[in-house]
Design a protein around this motif. Structure first.
Motif, PDB file in Angstrom:
ATOM      1  N   ASP A   1       1.625  -2.256  -0.176  1.00 56.06           N
ATOM      2  CA  ASP A   1       2.038  -2.183  -1.581  1.00 56.06           C
ATOM      3  C   ASP A   1       3.304  -1.347  -1.741  1.00 56.06           C
ATOM      4  O   ASP A   1       4.206  -1.702  -2.499  1.00 56.06           O
ATOM      5  CB  ASP A   1       0.922  -1.603  -2.449  1.00 56.06           C
TER       6      ASP A   1
ATOM      7  N   GLN B   1      -2.374  -0.020   1.119  1.00 60.27           N
ATOM      8  CA  GLN B   1      -1.531   0.907   0.359  1.00 60.27           C
ATOM      9  C   GLN B   1      -0.103   0.898   0.899  1.00 60.27           C
ATOM     10  O   GLN B   1       0.858   0.845   0.129  1.00 60.27           O
ATOM     11  CB  GLN B   1      -2.113   2.317   0.440  1.00 60.27           C
TER      12      GLN B   1
ATOM     13  N   GLN C   1      -7.763   0.072   3.898  1.00 57.58           N
ATOM     14  CA  GLN C   1      -7.232   0.558   2.620  1.00 57.58           C
ATOM     15  C   GLN C   1      -5.867   1.208   2.806  1.00 57.58           C
ATOM     16  O   GLN C   1      -4.966   1.044   1.982  1.00 57.58           O
ATOM     17  CB  GLN C   1      -8.205   1.533   1.966  1.00 57.58           C
TER      18      GLN C   1
END
Length: 74
Positions: A31, A28, A24
């Motif tokens: 992104d 992140q 995760q």
């Protein structure tokens, strides 16, 4: 035996949770990097437009100056 299996399962679950958390975090960061790249591309496109406008204006002014100099020097 059952106690060892429960402990093994707990170890696998903990390892899986750590891996999920790390994944995760990587997603992140990916992104965030994508947003920064998009922002930089937008800024670069705007800068290129300004450069092309400046080049066009310089060419126009140079041509106009070349045309007006003989007229003024008469």
């Amino acid at each position: 035996m059952a106690l060892e299996l429960a402990e093994l399962r707990r170890s696998v679950d903990v390892g899986n949770a750590k891996t999920q958390g790390q994944l995760q975090l990587l997603v992140q960061r990916g992104d965030q990097t994508d947003r920064k790249v998009d922002s930089h591309e937008t800024r670069l496109d705007q800068l290129e437009r300004k450069v092309y406008i400046a080049i066009g204006a310089g060419s126009l002014l140079g041509t106009l100056g070349g045309y007006l100099v003989p007229l003024v020097s008469r």
